[in-house]
Design a protein around this motif. Sequence first.
Motif, PDB file in Angstrom:
ATOM      1  N   GLY A  79       0.818  -1.204   0.000  1.00  0.00           N
ATOM      2  CA  GLY A  79       0.000   0.000   0.000  1.00  0.00           C
ATOM      3  C   GLY A  79       0.856   1.260   0.000  1.00  0.00           C
ATOM      4  O   GLY A  79       0.581   2.219  -0.716  1.00  0.00           O
ATOM      5  N   TYR A  80       1.930   1.243   0.784  1.00  0.00           N
ATOM      6  CA  TYR A  80       2.837   2.402   0.817  1.00  0.00           C
ATOM      7  C   TYR A  80       3.516   2.579  -0.535  1.00  0.00           C
ATOM      8  O   TYR A  80       3.640   3.668  -1.064  1.00  0.00           O
ATOM      9  CB  TYR A  80       3.927   2.196   1.868  1.00  0.00           C
ATOM     10  CG  TYR A  80       3.506   2.447   3.279  1.00  0.00           C
ATOM     11  CD1 TYR A  80       3.535   3.730   3.813  1.00  0.00           C
ATOM     12  CD2 TYR A  80       3.101   1.408   4.101  1.00  0.00           C
ATOM     13  CE1 TYR A  80       3.172   3.965   5.130  1.00  0.00           C
ATOM     14  CE2 TYR A  80       2.733   1.627   5.406  1.00  0.00           C
ATOM     15  CZ  TYR A  80       2.768   2.910   5.923  1.00  0.00           C
ATOM     16  OH  TYR A  80       2.404   3.136   7.218  1.00  0.00           O
ATOM     17  N   ASN A  91       1.965   7.700   2.526  1.00  0.00           N
ATOM     18  CA  ASN A  91       0.638   7.756   3.138  1.00  0.00           C
ATOM     19  C   ASN A  91       0.715   7.182   4.555  1.00  0.00           C
ATOM     20  O   ASN A  91       0.429   6.018   4.786  1.00  0.00           O
ATOM     21  CB  ASN A  91      -0.330   6.947   2.280  1.00  0.00           C
ATOM     22  CG  ASN A  91      -1.701   6.880   2.880  1.00  0.00           C
ATOM     23  OD1 ASN A  91      -2.008   7.641   3.800  1.00  0.00           O
ATOM     24  ND2 ASN A  91      -2.522   5.985   2.386  1.00  0.00           N
ATOM     25  N   HIS A  94      -1.826   4.904   6.316  1.00  0.00           N
ATOM     26  CA  HIS A  94      -2.135   3.569   5.796  1.00  0.00           C
ATOM     27  C   HIS A  94      -2.317   2.542   6.922  1.00  0.00           C
ATOM     28  O   HIS A  94      -3.136   1.638   6.809  1.00  0.00           O
ATOM     29  CB  HIS A  94      -1.020   3.133   4.847  1.00  0.00           C
ATOM     30  CG  HIS A  94      -1.377   1.934   4.018  1.00  0.00           C
ATOM     31  ND1 HIS A  94      -2.447   1.924   3.168  1.00  0.00           N
ATOM     32  CD2 HIS A  94      -0.816   0.706   3.941  1.00  0.00           C
ATOM     33  CE1 HIS A  94      -2.528   0.729   2.584  1.00  0.00           C
ATOM     34  NE2 HIS A  94      -1.548  -0.022   3.033  1.00  0.00           N
ATOM     35  N   ALA A 141      -9.654   4.200   2.561  1.00  0.00           N
ATOM     36  CA  ALA A 141      -8.543   4.690   1.738  1.00  0.00           C
ATOM     37  C   ALA A 141      -9.041   5.672   0.687  1.00  0.00           C
ATOM     38  O   ALA A 141      -8.420   6.716   0.439  1.00  0.00           O
ATOM     39  CB  ALA A 141      -7.825   3.515   1.072  1.00  0.00           C
ATOM     40  N   GLY A 262      -4.489  -0.356  -2.618  1.00  0.00           N
ATOM     41  CA  GLY A 262      -3.744  -0.347  -1.356  1.00  0.00           C
ATOM     42  C   GLY A 262      -4.660  -0.711  -0.204  1.00  0.00           C
ATOM     43  O   GLY A 262      -4.307  -1.488   0.685  1.00  0.00           O
ATOM     44  N   ALA A 266      -4.589  -3.854   2.347  1.00  0.00           N
ATOM     45  CA  ALA A 266      -4.544  -3.616   3.797  1.00  0.00           C
ATOM     46  C   ALA A 266      -5.662  -4.394   4.479  1.00  0.00           C
ATOM     47  O   ALA A 266      -5.488  -4.914   5.588  1.00  0.00           O
ATOM     48  CB  ALA A 266      -4.678  -2.124   4.092  1.00  0.00           C
TER      49      ALA A 266
END
Lengths: 366, 446
Positions: A79-80, A91, A94, A141, A262, A266
């Motif tokens: 996700g990062y 982010n 996250h 998100a 992302g 997560a």
Amino acid sequence: MATATDEQVRGAELGLLERLPWRRIILVVLSIVILAVVVIGAYKTLTLPADQRYTTTTWKDFIILGLAQGAIIGLIALGYTLVYGILRMINFAHGEVFMFGAFGAYFFSHAWEESGFLDSNPVLSMALLLVVAMLVSMGVAILLERIAYRPLRNAPRLVPLITAIGASLFLANTARGFFGAQSRGFGVPAVLEGTWTILGVEVDRIQVVVLVTVIVAVTVLSLFVSKTTTGKSMRAVAADSEIASLMGIRVDRVIVITFAIGGLLAGIAAVLFSITFESVSFTMGFRPGIAAFTAAVLGGIGSISGAALGGVLLGLLQSIGPALILTGYGIPSSFQLKDAFTFLVLVLVLIFRPGGLLGSSEAEKV
Amino acid sequence: MKNRKYFTVLALLGALSLVAAACGDDGGGETGATGGTSATGGAVDCAADEFGCVEIAAGDPIQLASLLSITGDTAFLGTDSNHGIELAIDYLDNSFDATPGQLLGHDVELTQEDDGCSAEGGQAGATAIAANPDVVAVIGTSCSSAALGVADTILGDKGMILISPSNTNPGLTSEEAHQPFYLRTAHNDKIQGAIVADFVFNELKVDSAATINDESPYADGLAAAFRDNFEALGGTITDTEQVSSADTDLGPVFTNIAATDPGVVYGPNFNPVCALSYTQGSDILAKGTVQIGSDGCLESSFLDTVGAPVKDFDYFASSPDVTAFQGGAFYKDEYLPAYTDQFGEPTSVFNAHAFDASNILFDAIEATAVDDGSGNLTISRTALKDALFATSGYEGVTGTITCTPLGDCATDVTIGVFEYDHWPVEGGVDPTDPVFSETKTLADVI
């Protein structure tokens, strides 16, 4: 003439000194020292008297624990890395996207545990929990991007970074307000308790589920990014968003999709994390978030395979590192140094490969 | 290159946040009680008092403050203690009627600050309180970390009393670190550690143990007290491990502990670490290994997190033995029902210690405040301190309270060991009596 010659000689000597790659030499010496510490520590640990030595089973446990933990971290790290690849921003919220997914799944798992649905339909219920967590995390998100980041798209780099930290605190405390400060137990189907024997090795069932799920998720993501049109637009925007928009790619849409993916990942990580540790709390996003960010940098931020590799490496380092290196030196409570150990490795990697293990070896020009 | 600097800064930030997290949580909770009736009278010489006096005009409230953990993972502890103080204020008129009573004809006003269960939180909260010269005394902190060298010093420098209902770290009342204005009605962990060691060695008949504690002074002090006493009894410590209160992945640490094959793993921490230790430890430790926690573990969120006991793995937690609280009739028939009516089930046992702390404070104020005849009160800070430290033989709900010169007021402490999930907190399964209970005094263990 004699004076001039002396000066010339001195000049030549200075030139020689200046020409030596001091920075490089110091780094090489430093890394040799660290490597020596590591090798000697490992040797000492492995040659301890038999009654103090770790058994093969213990090493196997360290490795599997590290792999499973690292796989989850890797999933969050994706996700990062995806968002960084597209927007060049970290982010930091996250971890909280991940936490909300865990809470979403918690409410269902809790209800299903009471009703017995979790134990009677373990596969279906786990699949549904994954879907719930993915949807919740994705929703958070997307909202985060729309509300907190999009208005700052053209602001200087530090602005969205600070906003992200603010969003992280806001989300964590919102969860505390909604769900309370206590940690709660996360229901796990009875069928996942105990171990399976795979190729003669006894492995915790949950760890098998974690590893298989992560492998599937990363494979699907790689295929998505490399084969689909949307995936190609994502790569195009990552390469150069202005040119991409000139080529007819809707950059805003691609950015939303990136955040959504992302979030989905997560969400998956949240369920895996929750069944591993059997609890959820509003602070649960912080530590894994930091670990995942570290993993992303370690693997090479912006690189998908780098994030996955970074996660697994980080998990293994934290699980095996202290036992392998520090025990030999007789350091008590070695695991309290696991973070120091991890960051030492991170610093070493960044010295020699500023872009991370699988990132570009050249520092990126901004 | 710009990018690289950016990452260096971020990596540093990341490292710093981990350090901050590691330093974040700690605290302690324990019990004690004090009561005192020392009376002084006559005019007050405020100029002679190094810390001056608090003047309360007729009609103005007597201002007290609480500095307790009311947010975060340990909010259950501070909120619960605040309820104990509120009940004490309610009981000033000798009845639990949910309306505040009066002290010397004045209302009692309570300002609630947060100790954050950390040194930083203790500093911020204590500084805020110390800025208000009208505050007579402070009940707090919840966590030892917030008091030790932080709140005890900041408030002590202003001559403000700090009475803790739940700090248990031995350091707070040690010769080296005790601050003159600090007291506690919570027990000293030297006692808790000694009783748990006794339980393991003599009751469970186990002679090998490992300890695992987080970075808080509370956990660290208690684990050390246990190790000292356990080894003195003849037991062997196989491993000592430290974790961070922010850790969730305890697998590798427990793998390390399991390699030393202890009969008992003692983890006097806070939740969620306690609950995570029980579930993860049970996956890794040898069947039958017993885990034991402390009063920081014994609370409702552990029950929420873990649910039914894990098969083949027992878990015990020690705590002040509520069933042994002196004046049991008052506690059971009046205090506890009043608490439950007003606030629901207690989330920890330390509300009783907060109740006692408030009452010995009220007694000391009554003994030292001087009324000029028209309702204006003058309280000398030093006299108030002396009155509190002179507390002796006060019958509180947690036991007889006698304060030592180093501020330990719970000198005679009964600690019970409770088997999971028969815990005397919300969600516990009946019967909630301890499986082991022992009384020790500070003199027994020092």
